[in-house]
Scaffold this motif. Structure first.
Motif, mmCIF file in Angstrom:
data_model
loop_
_atom_site.group_PDB
_atom_site.id
_atom_site.type_symbol
_atom_site.label_atom_id
_atom_site.label_comp_id
_atom_site.label_asym_id
_atom_site.label_seq_id
_atom_site.Cartn_x
_atom_site.Cartn_y
_atom_site.Cartn_z
ATOM 1 N N LYS A 1 88.438 -107.521 69.462
ATOM 2 C CA LYS A 1 89.025 -106.548 70.383
ATOM 3 C C LYS A 1 88.063 -105.401 70.641
ATOM 4 O O LYS A 1 87.977 -104.898 71.770
ATOM 5 N N LEU A 2 87.331 -104.989 69.618
ATOM 6 C CA LEU A 2 86.368 -103.906 69.793
ATOM 7 C C LEU A 2 85.207 -104.339 70.677
ATOM 8 O O LEU A 2 84.623 -103.535 71.400
ATOM 9 N N ASN A 3 84.863 -105.615 70.616
ATOM 10 C CA ASN A 3 83.744 -106.118 71.414
ATOM 11 C C ASN A 3 84.118 -106.311 72.890
ATOM 12 O O ASN A 3 83.252 -106.597 73.707
ATOM 13 N N SER A 4 85.409 -106.183 73.204
ATOM 14 C CA SER A 4 85.835 -106.401 74.586
ATOM 15 C C SER A 4 85.461 -105.226 75.488
ATOM 16 O O SER A 4 85.369 -105.366 76.697
ATOM 17 N N HIS A 5 85.247 -104.040 74.907
ATOM 18 C CA HIS A 5 84.863 -102.840 75.668
ATOM 19 C C HIS A 5 85.851 -102.514 76.783
ATOM 20 O O HIS A 5 85.459 -102.073 77.852
ATOM 21 N N SER A 6 87.135 -102.751 76.549
ATOM 22 C CA SER A 6 88.116 -102.482 77.607
ATOM 23 C C SER A 6 89.345 -101.752 77.086
ATOM 24 O O SER A 6 90.385 -101.783 77.719
ATOM 25 N N SER A 7 89.244 -101.117 75.933
ATOM 26 C CA SER A 7 90.387 -100.419 75.375
ATOM 27 C C SER A 7 89.951 -99.084 74.796
ATOM 28 O O SER A 7 88.757 -98.800 74.664
ATOM 29 N N ALA A 8 90.942 -98.266 74.441
ATOM 30 C CA ALA A 8 90.637 -96.965 73.837
ATOM 31 C C ALA A 8 89.893 -97.151 72.521
ATOM 32 O O ALA A 8 88.979 -96.387 72.192
ATOM 33 N N ALA A 9 90.275 -98.196 71.779
ATOM 34 C CA ALA A 9 89.612 -98.461 70.497
ATOM 35 C C ALA A 9 88.145 -98.823 70.703
ATOM 36 O O ALA A 9 87.266 -98.333 69.982
ATOM 37 N N SER A 10 87.873 -99.686 71.681
ATOM 38 C CA SER A 10 86.487 -100.098 71.915
ATOM 39 C C SER A 10 85.653 -98.937 72.466
ATOM 40 O O SER A 10 84.462 -98.829 72.165
ATOM 41 N N ARG A 11 86.286 -98.073 73.238
ATOM 42 C CA ARG A 11 85.551 -96.914 73.755
ATOM 43 C C ARG A 11 85.188 -95.955 72.623
ATOM 44 O O ARG A 11 84.077 -95.427 72.589
ATOM 45 N N ARG A 12 86.120 -95.748 71.703
ATOM 46 C CA ARG A 12 85.821 -94.891 70.556
ATOM 47 C C ARG A 12 84.721 -95.518 69.705
ATOM 48 O O ARG A 12 83.817 -94.835 69.220
ATOM 49 N N ASN A 13 84.806 -96.839 69.543
ATOM 50 C CA ASN A 13 83.788 -97.553 68.778
ATOM 51 C C ASN A 13 82.415 -97.368 69.419
ATOM 52 O O ASN A 13 81.419 -97.129 68.730
ATOM 53 N N ALA A 14 82.360 -97.468 70.752
ATOM 54 C CA ALA A 14 81.088 -97.298 71.468
ATOM 55 C C ALA A 14 80.546 -95.880 71.318
ATOM 56 O O ALA A 14 79.339 -95.680 71.192
ATOM 57 N N GLU A 15 81.457 -94.904 71.319
ATOM 58 C CA GLU A 15 81.043 -93.512 71.172
ATOM 59 C C GLU A 15 80.353 -93.261 69.836
ATOM 60 O O GLU A 15 79.475 -92.406 69.731
ATOM 61 N N PHE A 16 80.749 -94.037 68.830
ATOM 62 C CA PHE A 16 80.175 -93.880 67.497
ATOM 63 C C PHE A 16 79.124 -94.959 67.208
ATOM 64 O O PHE A 16 78.870 -95.302 66.054
ATOM 65 N N PHE B 1 91.238 -95.621 61.367
ATOM 66 C CA PHE B 1 90.949 -96.174 62.689
ATOM 67 C C PHE B 1 91.846 -97.377 62.969
ATOM 68 O O PHE B 1 92.427 -97.509 64.054
ATOM 69 N N ILE B 2 91.982 -98.279 61.982
ATOM 70 C CA ILE B 2 92.824 -99.471 62.157
ATOM 71 C C ILE B 2 94.286 -99.076 62.345
ATOM 72 O O ILE B 2 94.987 -99.631 63.200
ATOM 73 N N ARG B 3 94.754 -98.103 61.552
ATOM 74 C CA ARG B 3 96.142 -97.662 61.694
ATOM 75 C C ARG B 3 96.385 -97.010 63.055
ATOM 76 O O ARG B 3 97.457 -97.159 63.642
ATOM 77 N N ALA B 4 95.384 -96.304 63.571
ATOM 78 C CA ALA B 4 95.541 -95.611 64.846
ATOM 79 C C ALA B 4 95.574 -96.557 66.034
ATOM 80 O O ALA B 4 96.310 -96.334 67.000
ATOM 81 N N TYR B 5 94.795 -97.651 65.957
ATOM 82 C CA TYR B 5 94.635 -98.496 67.140
ATOM 83 C C TYR B 5 95.228 -99.909 67.016
ATOM 84 O O TYR B 5 95.506 -100.540 68.034
ATOM 85 N N PHE B 6 95.417 -100.409 65.786
ATOM 86 C CA PHE B 6 95.816 -101.800 65.662
ATOM 87 C C PHE B 6 97.088 -102.030 64.844
ATOM 88 O O PHE B 6 97.953 -102.804 65.242
ATOM 89 N N ASP B 7 97.199 -101.407 63.694
ATOM 90 C CA ASP B 7 98.298 -101.730 62.783
ATOM 91 C C ASP B 7 98.694 -100.480 62.000
ATOM 92 O O ASP B 7 98.005 -100.068 61.076
ATOM 93 N N ARG B 8 99.834 -99.895 62.353
ATOM 94 C CA ARG B 8 100.273 -98.655 61.702
ATOM 95 C C ARG B 8 100.562 -98.862 60.214
ATOM 96 O O ARG B 8 100.523 -97.902 59.445
#
Length: 236
Positions: free
Chosen positions: A45-60, A18-25
């Protein structure tokens, strides 16, 4: 599989991807000596609820942000013997020996070796790791309502240095702050009464870390930490 084992497996297998996909390859495997400040940045960044990463986090169900919290806590705990802690232990051993009048050897081979910064003759060698161990722990349950009541009274502002994450970082810092138990919950003997205004205080990540660095592992009082900050301002 127990809840603890489940989270450990998630941190080791799912979180790095998850980190490699959204933050640091370039992010490697779990439990390497990463900056815990960087892990906290990912959580924000995940708590901001305004990015693809935060949306995926919310989905799970916020599982990734929770895993980051557990991961960061483990790296900062006594269970993880990271580079800084090993260096500190070596210095403490040397200071203790000097205080007792013992001779502290400078022989390279007799010094405490830092496994995260190996000596030259260790390069090229192969080692083994990954032995499975079953661990049983007892943890103190935390009450989210106490945090809410504390922040309702004080606001999301550090009560020692005045840090306001929203003013500094904008919308991603809105509502972000840590809450400190003035008497550590780990020092309590099971369930006990807590006053969220008297017994708790909002602290920024830096002040929260520093307040736990008193002599011999003790916890400083808020006033003691404020005095240290003021003293170092005057020294500067």
């Amino acid at each position: 599989m127990s809840e603890i084992e489940g989270w450990a497996d998630f941190v080791e297998t799912e979180l790095p991807e998850f980190i490699r996909a959204y933050f640091d390859r370039s992010f490697g495997n779990a439990y390497e000596p990463y900056s815990t400040d960087q892990l906290e940045t990912y959580r924000q960044k995940l708590n901001s609820h305004s990015s693809a990463a935060s949306r995926r986090n919310a989905e799970f169900g916020d599982k990734y942000s929770t895993a980051l919290k557990y991961y960061k806590g483990f790296l900062e705990s006594k269970l993880f013997k990271g580079k800084v802690k090993i260096s500190r232990m070596a210095n403490e051993c040397a200071s203790s020996a000097q205080a007792k009048g013992d001779k502290v050897t400078r022989n390279r081979k007799s010094q405490i070796e830092d496994p995260l910064c190996p000596s030259e003759d260790s390069y090229g060698k192969s080692y083994t790791e990954g032995t499975l161990q079953q661990v049983s722990i007892t943890r103190h349950e935390r009450n989210a309502k106490l945090r809410q009541a504390c922040l309702k009274h004080y606001g999301a502002v550090c009560q020692i240095c005045g840090m306001d994450f929203e003013k500094t970082y904008g919308h991603i810092g809105a509502g972000f702050i840590e809450v400190h138990h003035i008497v550590p919950i780990s020092d309590q003997d099971g369930e006990h009464d807590v006053n969220p205004i008297i017994d708790m205080i909002p602290l920024c990540s830096n002040c929260h870390s520093m307040i736990h660095r008193g002599a011999n592992g003790s916890v400083l009082t808020p006033d003691q930490l404020r005095e240290l900050i003021e003293a170092n301002k005057s020294n500067g």
